[in-house]
Scaffold this motif. Structure first.
Motif, PDB file in Angstrom:
ATOM      1  N   PRO A 160     -38.618 113.492  61.842  1.00  0.00           N
ATOM      2  CA  PRO A 160     -39.115 114.619  62.527  1.00  0.00           C
ATOM      3  C   PRO A 160     -40.633 114.612  62.750  1.00  0.00           C
ATOM      4  O   PRO A 160     -40.809 115.201  63.577  1.00  0.00           O
ATOM      5  CB  PRO A 160     -38.817 115.715  61.453  1.00  0.00           C
ATOM      6  N   VAL A 161     -41.468 113.932  62.116  1.00  0.00           N
ATOM      7  CA  VAL A 161     -43.079 114.170  62.424  1.00  0.00           C
ATOM      8  C   VAL A 161     -43.108 113.320  63.847  1.00  0.00           C
ATOM      9  O   VAL A 161     -44.147 113.652  64.361  1.00  0.00           O
ATOM     10  CB  VAL A 161     -43.573 113.259  61.169  1.00  0.00           C
ATOM     11  N   ASN A 162     -42.158 112.674  64.441  1.00  0.00           N
ATOM     12  CA  ASN A 162     -42.561 111.926  65.608  1.00  0.00           C
ATOM     13  C   ASN A 162     -42.376 112.875  66.734  1.00  0.00           C
ATOM     14  O   ASN A 162     -42.675 112.634  67.848  1.00  0.00           O
ATOM     15  CB  ASN A 162     -41.486 110.734  65.603  1.00  0.00           C
ATOM     16  N   TYR A 163     -41.698 114.096  66.500  1.00  0.00           N
ATOM     17  CA  TYR A 163     -41.449 114.977  67.453  1.00  0.00           C
ATOM     18  C   TYR A 163     -42.555 116.386  67.537  1.00  0.00           C
ATOM     19  O   TYR A 163     -42.525 117.076  68.192  1.00  0.00           O
ATOM     20  CB  TYR A 163     -39.869 115.626  67.281  1.00  0.00           C
ATOM     21  N   VAL A 164     -43.456 116.069  66.504  1.00  0.00           N
ATOM     22  CA  VAL A 164     -44.689 117.262  66.335  1.00  0.00           C
ATOM     23  C   VAL A 164     -45.432 117.289  67.569  1.00  0.00           C
ATOM     24  O   VAL A 164     -45.987 116.023  67.840  1.00  0.00           O
ATOM     25  CB  VAL A 164     -45.332 117.131  64.900  1.00  0.00           C
ATOM     26  N   ASN A 165     -46.045 118.048  68.105  1.00  0.00           N
ATOM     27  CA  ASN A 165     -46.911 118.347  69.259  1.00  0.00           C
ATOM     28  C   ASN A 165     -48.069 117.851  68.717  1.00  0.00           C
ATOM     29  O   ASN A 165     -48.508 118.141  67.554  1.00  0.00           O
ATOM     30  CB  ASN A 165     -47.008 119.835  69.640  1.00  0.00           C
ATOM     31  N   LYS A 166     -49.028 117.103  69.557  1.00  0.00           N
ATOM     32  CA  LYS A 166     -50.122 116.433  69.061  1.00  0.00           C
ATOM     33  C   LYS A 166     -51.259 117.421  68.564  1.00  0.00           C
ATOM     34  O   LYS A 166     -51.938 117.163  67.672  1.00  0.00           O
ATOM     35  CB  LYS A 166     -50.776 115.808  70.229  1.00  0.00           C
ATOM     36  N   ASP A 167     -50.923 118.783  69.114  1.00  0.00           N
ATOM     37  CA  ASP A 167     -52.061 119.760  68.594  1.00  0.00           C
ATOM     38  C   ASP A 167     -51.659 120.504  67.485  1.00  0.00           C
ATOM     39  O   ASP A 167     -52.480 121.517  66.897  1.00  0.00           O
ATOM     40  CB  ASP A 167     -52.429 120.928  69.820  1.00  0.00           C
ATOM     41  N   ASN A 168     -50.585 120.086  66.995  1.00  0.00           N
ATOM     42  CA  ASN A 168     -49.985 120.829  65.753  1.00  0.00           C
ATOM     43  C   ASN A 168     -50.293 119.999  64.324  1.00  0.00           C
ATOM     44  O   ASN A 168     -49.332 119.280  63.870  1.00  0.00           O
ATOM     45  CB  ASN A 168     -48.585 121.532  65.652  1.00  0.00           C
ATOM     46  N   GLU A 169     -51.706 119.824  63.952  1.00  0.00           N
ATOM     47  CA  GLU A 169     -52.061 118.937  62.888  1.00  0.00           C
ATOM     48  C   GLU A 169     -51.502 119.707  61.542  1.00  0.00           C
ATOM     49  O   GLU A 169     -51.182 118.788  60.628  1.00  0.00           O
ATOM     50  CB  GLU A 169     -53.448 118.914  62.727  1.00  0.00           C
ATOM     51  N   LYS A 170     -51.289 120.956  61.308  1.00  0.00           N
ATOM     52  CA  LYS A 170     -50.864 121.763  59.966  1.00  0.00           C
ATOM     53  C   LYS A 170     -49.272 121.136  59.844  1.00  0.00           C
ATOM     54  O   LYS A 170     -48.953 120.582  58.920  1.00  0.00           O
ATOM     55  CB  LYS A 170     -50.757 122.935  60.393  1.00  0.00           C
ATOM     56  N   LEU A 171     -48.496 120.757  60.956  1.00  0.00           N
ATOM     57  CA  LEU A 171     -47.233 120.532  60.805  1.00  0.00           C
ATOM     58  C   LEU A 171     -47.235 119.144  60.444  1.00  0.00           C
ATOM     59  O   LEU A 171     -46.385 118.724  59.665  1.00  0.00           O
ATOM     60  CB  LEU A 171     -46.349 121.033  62.112  1.00  0.00           C
ATOM     61  N   ARG A 172     -47.812 118.433  61.290  1.00  0.00           N
ATOM     62  CA  ARG A 172     -47.858 116.808  60.991  1.00  0.00           C
ATOM     63  C   ARG A 172     -48.273 116.611  59.508  1.00  0.00           C
ATOM     64  O   ARG A 172     -47.521 115.845  58.984  1.00  0.00           O
ATOM     65  CB  ARG A 172     -49.002 116.235  61.931  1.00  0.00           C
ATOM     66  N   GLU A 173     -49.186 117.111  58.788  1.00  0.00           N
ATOM     67  CA  GLU A 173     -49.700 117.119  57.871  1.00  0.00           C
ATOM     68  C   GLU A 173     -48.763 117.333  56.840  1.00  0.00           C
ATOM     69  O   GLU A 173     -48.453 116.851  55.779  1.00  0.00           O
ATOM     70  CB  GLU A 173     -50.929 117.967  57.344  1.00  0.00           C
ATOM     71  N   LEU A 174     -48.134 118.413  57.089  1.00  0.00           N
ATOM     72  CA  LEU A 174     -46.741 119.041  56.062  1.00  0.00           C
ATOM     73  C   LEU A 174     -45.567 117.846  55.902  1.00  0.00           C
ATOM     74  O   LEU A 174     -45.435 117.624  54.767  1.00  0.00           O
ATOM     75  CB  LEU A 174     -46.197 120.340  56.572  1.00  0.00           C
ATOM     76  N   LEU A 175     -45.344 117.387  57.122  1.00  0.00           N
ATOM     77  CA  LEU A 175     -44.537 116.417  57.191  1.00  0.00           C
ATOM     78  C   LEU A 175     -44.829 115.068  56.404  1.00  0.00           C
ATOM     79  O   LEU A 175     -44.209 114.580  55.653  1.00  0.00           O
ATOM     80  CB  LEU A 175     -43.882 116.139  58.622  1.00  0.00           C
ATOM     81  N   GLU A 176     -45.895 114.819  56.840  1.00  0.00           N
ATOM     82  CA  GLU A 176     -46.674 113.560  56.170  1.00  0.00           C
ATOM     83  C   GLU A 176     -46.654 113.449  54.828  1.00  0.00           C
ATOM     84  O   GLU A 176     -46.443 112.621  54.113  1.00  0.00           O
ATOM     85  CB  GLU A 176     -47.821 113.069  56.917  1.00  0.00           C
ATOM     86  N   SER A 177     -47.224 114.759  54.078  1.00  0.00           N
ATOM     87  CA  SER A 177     -47.109 115.090  52.599  1.00  0.00           C
ATOM     88  C   SER A 177     -45.839 114.855  52.169  1.00  0.00           C
ATOM     89  O   SER A 177     -45.687 114.370  50.883  1.00  0.00           O
ATOM     90  CB  SER A 177     -48.004 116.493  52.488  1.00  0.00           C
ATOM     91  N   ALA A 178     -44.921 115.557  52.811  1.00  0.00           N
ATOM     92  CA  ALA A 178     -43.554 115.482  51.996  1.00  0.00           C
ATOM     93  C   ALA A 178     -42.979 113.969  51.966  1.00  0.00           C
ATOM     94  O   ALA A 178     -42.417 113.685  51.033  1.00  0.00           O
ATOM     95  CB  ALA A 178     -42.470 116.333  52.982  1.00  0.00           C
ATOM     96  N   GLU A 179     -43.412 113.227  53.064  1.00  0.00           N
ATOM     97  CA  GLU A 179     -42.801 111.769  52.931  1.00  0.00           C
ATOM     98  C   GLU A 179     -43.500 110.942  51.980  1.00  0.00           C
ATOM     99  O   GLU A 179     -43.043 110.212  51.317  1.00  0.00           O
ATOM    100  CB  GLU A 179     -43.171 111.291  54.170  1.00  0.00           C
TER     101      GLU A 179
END
Length: 182
Positions: free
Chosen positions: A129-148
């Motif tokens: 899922p993190v691979n589909y995050v738009n580049k400008d959505n750092e909040k979502l990327r961090e959320l997924l990376e934190s969960a991993e």
């Protein structure tokens, strides 16, 4: 199989409720099944649309239908990470939805993660899922990376506990042997 007045099966009604965020219809289905958690989870886990093999959670995630997602996730026994034909889990589709609706989508992704959805699942394209995050959505990327990261730490902790338990068992055996020989 129970049919409604218009001839739709409970499964067809379930998928329609997920597509339209129709909580009233979903609650009617729950009521028709006597709020039996086993029957409900079996219906939810087995009802797929034939083309892409999407389940109710896939449709609700893809369309950002949080109210239906919330009800479905509260039903004991519902598979949270089912995969469709493309290998997408509902979390994959929620992330894709978040690319169109960042704030609401991030909220939905967070809900899936709180419910135990696994962000490490890869689809048929070998993407998480993190691979589909738009580049400008750092909040979502961090959320997924934190969960991993949290999952990897839990696994490491579990392995450490197992090693400690094995070590204690070995020590217990040694202590037992020593006391036996005395």
């Amino acid at each position: 199989m129970t049919l409604s007045e218009d001839g739709a099966s409970l499964g067809e009604q379930l998928l329609e409720a997920a597509r339209r965020n129709n909580t009233e219809l979903l609650l009617t289905i729950k009521s028709e099944l006597g709020n039996d958690q086993v029957k409900l989870s079996e219906l939810i886990n087995s009802t797929k649309e034939p083309i892409n093999q999407n389940l109710a959670l896939h449709f609700a995630a893809q369309l950002g239908n949080w109210e239906v997602i919330d009800i479905l996730l509260d039903i004991e026994g519902v598979e949270i990470d089912p995969l469709n034909r493309e290998g997408d889990s509902p979390l994959h589709l929620a992330v894709k939805y978040a690319n169109q609706e960042p704030e609401h989508g991030t909220f939905i992704v967070d809900g899936f993660l709180d419910a135990g959805s696994d962000p490490r699942i890869k689809d048929v394209h070998n993407l998480k899922p993190v691979n589909y995050v738009n580049k400008d959505n750092e909040k979502l990327r961090e959320l997924l990376e934190s969960a991993e990261y949290a999952i990897s730490m839990e696994i490491a902790d579990d392995e450490q506990v197992e090693k400690l338990a094995e070590g204690q068992n070995d020590d217990d055996d040694d202590v037992g042997s020593a006391s036996d020989s005395e």
